[in-house]
Enzyme design. Sequence first.
Site, mmCIF file in Angstrom:
data_model
loop_
_atom_site.group_PDB
_atom_site.id
_atom_site.type_symbol
_atom_site.label_atom_id
_atom_site.label_comp_id
_atom_site.label_asym_id
_atom_site.label_seq_id
_atom_site.Cartn_x
_atom_site.Cartn_y
_atom_site.Cartn_z
ATOM 1 N N CYS A 59 -4.139 0.854 -2.699
ATOM 2 C CA CYS A 59 -4.051 -0.441 -1.862
ATOM 3 C C CYS A 59 -2.972 -1.236 -2.280
ATOM 4 O O CYS A 59 -2.770 -1.208 -3.644
ATOM 5 C CB CYS A 59 -5.363 -1.466 -1.516
ATOM 6 S SG CYS A 59 -6.736 -0.635 -0.811
ATOM 7 N N CYS A 107 -10.545 -4.370 -0.407
ATOM 8 C CA CYS A 107 -11.563 -3.441 -0.175
ATOM 9 C C CYS A 107 -12.343 -3.451 -1.401
ATOM 10 O O CYS A 107 -12.227 -4.072 -2.421
ATOM 11 C CB CYS A 107 -11.102 -1.835 0.010
ATOM 12 S SG CYS A 107 -10.401 -1.274 -1.422
ATOM 13 N N GLU A 138 -3.342 -4.375 -3.151
ATOM 14 C CA GLU A 138 -3.949 -5.205 -4.040
ATOM 15 C C GLU A 138 -3.782 -4.589 -5.545
ATOM 16 O O GLU A 138 -3.106 -5.187 -6.544
ATOM 17 C CB GLU A 138 -5.172 -5.509 -3.805
ATOM 18 C CG GLU A 138 -5.295 -6.425 -2.664
ATOM 19 C CD GLU A 138 -5.668 -5.558 -1.336
ATOM 20 O OE1 GLU A 138 -5.138 -4.452 -1.255
ATOM 21 O OE2 GLU A 138 -6.282 -6.072 -0.476
ATOM 22 N N ASN A 165 0.788 -1.396 0.030
ATOM 23 C CA ASN A 165 -0.112 0.012 0.037
ATOM 24 C C ASN A 165 0.744 1.272 -0.001
ATOM 25 O O ASN A 165 1.881 1.311 0.716
ATOM 26 C CB ASN A 165 -0.878 -0.074 1.101
ATOM 27 C CG ASN A 165 -0.418 -0.133 2.405
ATOM 28 O OD1 ASN A 165 0.608 -0.875 2.593
ATOM 29 N ND2 ASN A 165 -0.915 0.432 3.634
ATOM 30 N N ILE A 166 0.593 2.225 -0.893
ATOM 31 C CA ILE A 166 1.214 3.418 -1.041
ATOM 32 C C ILE A 166 0.388 4.513 -0.663
ATOM 33 O O ILE A 166 -0.724 4.950 -1.449
ATOM 34 C CB ILE A 166 1.477 3.767 -2.301
ATOM 35 C CG1 ILE A 166 2.411 2.497 -2.827
ATOM 36 C CG2 ILE A 166 2.527 4.761 -2.564
ATOM 37 C CD1 ILE A 166 3.053 2.535 -4.419
ATOM 38 N N GLU A 167 0.396 5.111 0.558
ATOM 39 C CA GLU A 167 -0.381 6.400 1.102
ATOM 40 C C GLU A 167 0.031 7.944 0.454
ATOM 41 O O GLU A 167 0.950 7.944 -0.129
ATOM 42 C CB GLU A 167 -0.431 6.353 2.446
ATOM 43 C CG GLU A 167 -0.985 4.878 3.024
ATOM 44 C CD GLU A 167 -1.344 4.690 4.548
ATOM 45 O OE1 GLU A 167 -0.764 5.809 5.398
ATOM 46 O OE2 GLU A 167 -1.975 4.020 5.107
ATOM 47 N N CYS A 221 -10.919 -2.360 -4.676
ATOM 48 C CA CYS A 221 -9.911 -3.521 -5.401
ATOM 49 C C CYS A 221 -10.624 -4.799 -5.683
ATOM 50 O O CYS A 221 -10.301 -5.293 -6.833
ATOM 51 C CB CYS A 221 -8.996 -3.927 -4.180
ATOM 52 S SG CYS A 221 -7.752 -2.650 -3.877
HETATM 53 N N1 THU Z 1 -5.394 -1.272 2.386
HETATM 54 C C1 THU Z 1 -4.879 -1.969 1.491
HETATM 55 O O1 THU Z 1 -3.662 -1.888 1.220
HETATM 56 N N2 THU Z 1 -5.603 -3.199 1.166
HETATM 57 C C2 THU Z 1 -6.621 -3.521 2.106
HETATM 58 O O2 THU Z 1 -7.099 -4.558 1.645
HETATM 59 C C3 THU Z 1 -7.136 -2.669 2.635
HETATM 60 C C4 THU Z 1 -6.525 -1.217 3.219
HETATM 61 C C5 THU Z 1 -4.353 -0.237 2.925
HETATM 62 C C6 THU Z 1 -4.872 1.144 2.420
HETATM 63 C C7 THU Z 1 -4.519 2.050 3.753
HETATM 64 O O3 THU Z 1 -2.916 2.427 3.336
HETATM 65 C C8 THU Z 1 -4.371 1.353 4.972
HETATM 66 O O4 THU Z 1 -4.500 0.116 4.422
HETATM 67 C C9 THU Z 1 -5.386 1.877 5.810
HETATM 68 O O5 THU Z 1 -6.620 1.624 5.093
#
Ligand code: THU
Length: 134
Positions: free
Chosen positions: A54, A87, A56, A43-45, A90
């Site tokens: 996300c 989510c 995925e 995941n890259i915020e 995704c």
């Molecule tokens: N996130 C994912 O990368 N995949 C998931 O299945 C659910 C959430 C990440 C997004 C964000 O960076 C962090 O989790 C919190 O929501």
Amino acid sequence: MAAFEELAARARDAARQSYSPYSGVRVGCALETDEGAVFEGANIENASFGVTMCAERVALFKAVSEGARAVKRVFVWSDTGLLLPPCGACLQVLSEWMADGAEVTLLREDGEARTYAFRELLPVDLSGLRNHLK
Ligand code: THU
């Protein structure tokens, strides 16, 4: 076909590259294509939270942009203590690329795992619309 343990380890290791200074949640994904190639993502915020990506979709877009066209297995690992499912966004994006009978395996830090058919997570999708638009 990669071993279960290998895909699980690759999903876990992918989470090391997570950029998650805002949530503190590390997620890693490893997916296997119908040709046996494995792609990883984390995941890259972003400070603009809504454009966070996300793990995925990172893994999927890496795969598709390298020529993959069908995904058979998706492994998702997180450090949340939860079996964290993809989510809704995704699931929608994945649905365009999941092979018939594709599976999603959710993994916890303690080694607990649960495998779902992709269809259990998204029983109804836009495949009818896809065909209609083609
Ligand atoms: N996130 C994912 O990368 N995949 C998931 O299945 C659910 C959430 C990440 C997004 C964000 O960076 C962090 O989790 C919190 O929501």
